[in-house]
Design an enzyme around this catalytic site. Structure first.
Site, mmCIF file in Angstrom:
data_model
loop_
_atom_site.group_PDB
_atom_site.id
_atom_site.type_symbol
_atom_site.label_atom_id
_atom_site.label_comp_id
_atom_site.label_asym_id
_atom_site.label_seq_id
_atom_site.Cartn_x
_atom_site.Cartn_y
_atom_site.Cartn_z
ATOM 1 N N ASP A 50 -2.234 -7.480 15.765
ATOM 2 C CA ASP A 50 -1.728 -8.818 14.364
ATOM 3 C C ASP A 50 -2.431 -7.980 12.788
ATOM 4 O O ASP A 50 -3.332 -7.104 13.098
ATOM 5 C CB ASP A 50 -3.578 -9.875 13.995
ATOM 6 C CG ASP A 50 -3.571 -10.418 13.233
ATOM 7 O OD1 ASP A 50 -3.283 -11.275 13.211
ATOM 8 O OD2 ASP A 50 -4.168 -10.388 11.996
ATOM 9 N N TYR A 55 -3.106 -5.645 4.258
ATOM 10 C CA TYR A 55 -3.487 -4.326 5.353
ATOM 11 C C TYR A 55 -2.399 -3.121 5.058
ATOM 12 O O TYR A 55 -3.548 -1.976 5.338
ATOM 13 C CB TYR A 55 -3.562 -4.186 6.819
ATOM 14 C CG TYR A 55 -4.169 -5.520 7.232
ATOM 15 C CD1 TYR A 55 -5.068 -6.623 6.459
ATOM 16 C CD2 TYR A 55 -4.136 -6.451 9.018
ATOM 17 C CE1 TYR A 55 -5.674 -8.131 6.689
ATOM 18 C CE2 TYR A 55 -4.619 -6.991 9.393
ATOM 19 C CZ TYR A 55 -5.244 -8.250 8.393
ATOM 20 O OH TYR A 55 -5.585 -9.636 8.325
ATOM 21 N N LYS A 84 1.711 -11.732 7.815
ATOM 22 C CA LYS A 84 1.576 -12.593 7.111
ATOM 23 C C LYS A 84 1.235 -12.513 5.781
ATOM 24 O O LYS A 84 1.981 -11.108 5.077
ATOM 25 C CB LYS A 84 -0.307 -12.281 6.129
ATOM 26 C CG LYS A 84 -1.104 -12.392 8.318
ATOM 27 C CD LYS A 84 -3.182 -12.005 7.928
ATOM 28 C CE LYS A 84 -2.999 -11.664 9.451
ATOM 29 N NZ LYS A 84 -3.321 -11.051 9.974
ATOM 30 N N HIS A 117 -1.889 -16.150 4.119
ATOM 31 C CA HIS A 117 -3.394 -15.147 4.295
ATOM 32 C C HIS A 117 -4.138 -15.557 3.774
ATOM 33 O O HIS A 117 -5.269 -16.017 4.424
ATOM 34 C CB HIS A 117 -2.653 -14.590 3.482
ATOM 35 C CG HIS A 117 -4.425 -12.699 4.008
ATOM 36 N ND1 HIS A 117 -3.394 -11.652 3.681
ATOM 37 C CD2 HIS A 117 -4.577 -12.889 4.707
ATOM 38 C CE1 HIS A 117 -3.894 -11.049 5.173
ATOM 39 N NE2 HIS A 117 -5.157 -11.934 5.034
ATOM 40 N N GLN A 190 -5.917 -19.477 10.797
ATOM 41 C CA GLN A 190 -6.650 -18.008 11.095
ATOM 42 C C GLN A 190 -8.081 -17.695 10.832
ATOM 43 O O GLN A 190 -7.528 -17.759 9.173
ATOM 44 C CB GLN A 190 -5.903 -16.552 11.509
ATOM 45 C CG GLN A 190 -6.590 -14.955 11.363
ATOM 46 C CD GLN A 190 -5.799 -14.493 11.741
ATOM 47 O OE1 GLN A 190 -6.346 -13.159 11.020
ATOM 48 N NE2 GLN A 190 -4.758 -13.903 12.300
ATOM 49 N N TYR A 224 -16.933 -3.168 6.388
ATOM 50 C CA TYR A 224 -15.975 -2.765 5.732
ATOM 51 C C TYR A 224 -17.166 -2.643 4.318
ATOM 52 O O TYR A 224 -17.191 -4.045 3.956
ATOM 53 C CB TYR A 224 -14.794 -2.232 5.649
ATOM 54 C CG TYR A 224 -14.428 -1.616 6.610
ATOM 55 C CD1 TYR A 224 -14.955 -0.819 7.558
ATOM 56 C CD2 TYR A 224 -13.361 -3.007 7.720
ATOM 57 C CE1 TYR A 224 -13.882 -0.944 8.935
ATOM 58 C CE2 TYR A 224 -12.228 -3.030 8.578
ATOM 59 C CZ TYR A 224 -12.654 -1.230 9.769
ATOM 60 O OH TYR A 224 -12.477 -0.860 10.147
#
Length: 323
Positions: A50, A55, A84, A117, A190, A224
């Site tokens: 994924d 990203y 996405k 997204h 998701q 994070y």
């Protein structure tokens, strides 16, 4: 290794592996580590990866897939690859070019799943996180139902096998499902989902509509600093979870993953460490008792590690709804 893994049937007849490898990377981690992690994940047995345009690791993921195909470790059809559509590309005319850009980076002819997204559109342009002088994100007013039609066209063009959404609440899903002229239902939603946010109402809703719930942050996120409050509770240190883990002679991480998979949730696990990747794949080797499941249900506190507060002023902010 991969033959033992469960797969879940999507509402269009395709199958998605029940455990996937997540590839989000914070800025401070070098891209080379994403390439290394993807290589290790494929070697460990992951067949579901994924990723996302946002990203900024699609090229590295593509390099890993191609090198493993060339080495004869996998064939393209063995892999289930998700990416996405980012929020700055929700205007219908920008959707296909965005997908084609992702395909080029991934060195693929198609992706298995393409997902919106967030339900929140952002100002189109070259900046992925457009903001004003005060640092506030610049949002847009595109109707995501129009974006969805553009995704349907990408499926018809053969660029993607399945289309889905991410971070939608049930009312937003309902808007797509009730859209006049809907051609394809979303195959998945998701969302952040773990023991502290078990999404039971959204899961029930999605099951009733034959939409698969896919979980990110399944281990309580990687915490994070960029996105997660460092004072938030550390999920894997939870004493109740640790007791269940001890009783089953498994790690807390494996119990946290098994809990989701046993509820029919497709689960993403993220790691940069080979030993953790191999361990995560052992989630199919055992089952939790109904008592353990009930105990773990009791940990839910509707706690979000990733509240996406940068979208809070937009009418489509998804988390104002209960589910």
């Amino acid at each position: 290794m991969s033959s033992k893994q469960q797969r879940v049937k999507l509402n269009n007849g395709y199958f998605i592996p029940a455990l996937g490898f997540g590839t989000y990377k914070p800025r401070e981690v070098p891209k080379s580590e994403s390439l290394e992690a993807a290589n290790l994940a494929i070697d460990a047995g992951f067949r579901h990866i994924d990723t996302a345009f946002a990203y900024q690791v699609e090229e590295e993921i593509g390099q890993a897939i191609q090198s493993k195909i060339k080495a004869g470790v996998i064939k393209r059809e063995d892999m289930f690859i998700t990416t996405k559509l980012w929020c700055t590309c929700f205007r219908p005319e920008l959707v296909r070019p965005a997908l084609e850009r992702s395909l080029k980076s991934l060195q693929l002819d198609y992706v298995d799943l393409y997902v919106m997204h967030y339900p929140v559109p952002m100002k189109a342009g070259d900046d992925d996180f457009p903001s004003d002088n005060e640092g506030k994100f610049l949002l847009d007013s595109v109707d995501f139902c129009d974006t969805w039609e553009a995704l349907e066209k990408c499926k018809d063009a053969g660029l993607v096998k399945s289309i889905g959404v991410s971070n939608f609440n049930h009312k937003q899903l309902e808007r797509i499902l009730n859209k006049p002229g809907l051609k394809y239902k979303p195959v998945c939603n998701q969302v952040e989902c773990h023991l502290y946010l078990n999404q039971s109402k959204l899961l029930d809703y999605c099951k009733s509509k034959d939409i698969v719930l896919v979980a990110y942050g399944a281990l309580g996120t990687q915490r994070y600093k960029e996105w997660v409050d460092q004072n938030s509770p550390v999920l894997l240190n939870d004493p109740v979870l640790c007791d269940v883990a001890k009783k089953n002679k498994r790690s807390p991480a494996l119990i946290a993953l098994r809990y989701l998979i046993q509820r029919g949730v497709v689960t993403l696990a993220q790691s940069f460490k080979e030993n953790e990747m191999k361990e995560n794949l052992k989630v199919f080797e055992f089952q939790l008792s109904p008592e353990d499941m009930k105990t773990l249900d009791g940990l839910n506190k509707n706690f979000r590690y990733l509240p996406a507060e940068f979208f809070v002023d937009h009418p489509e902010y998804p988390y104002s709804e209960e589910y």
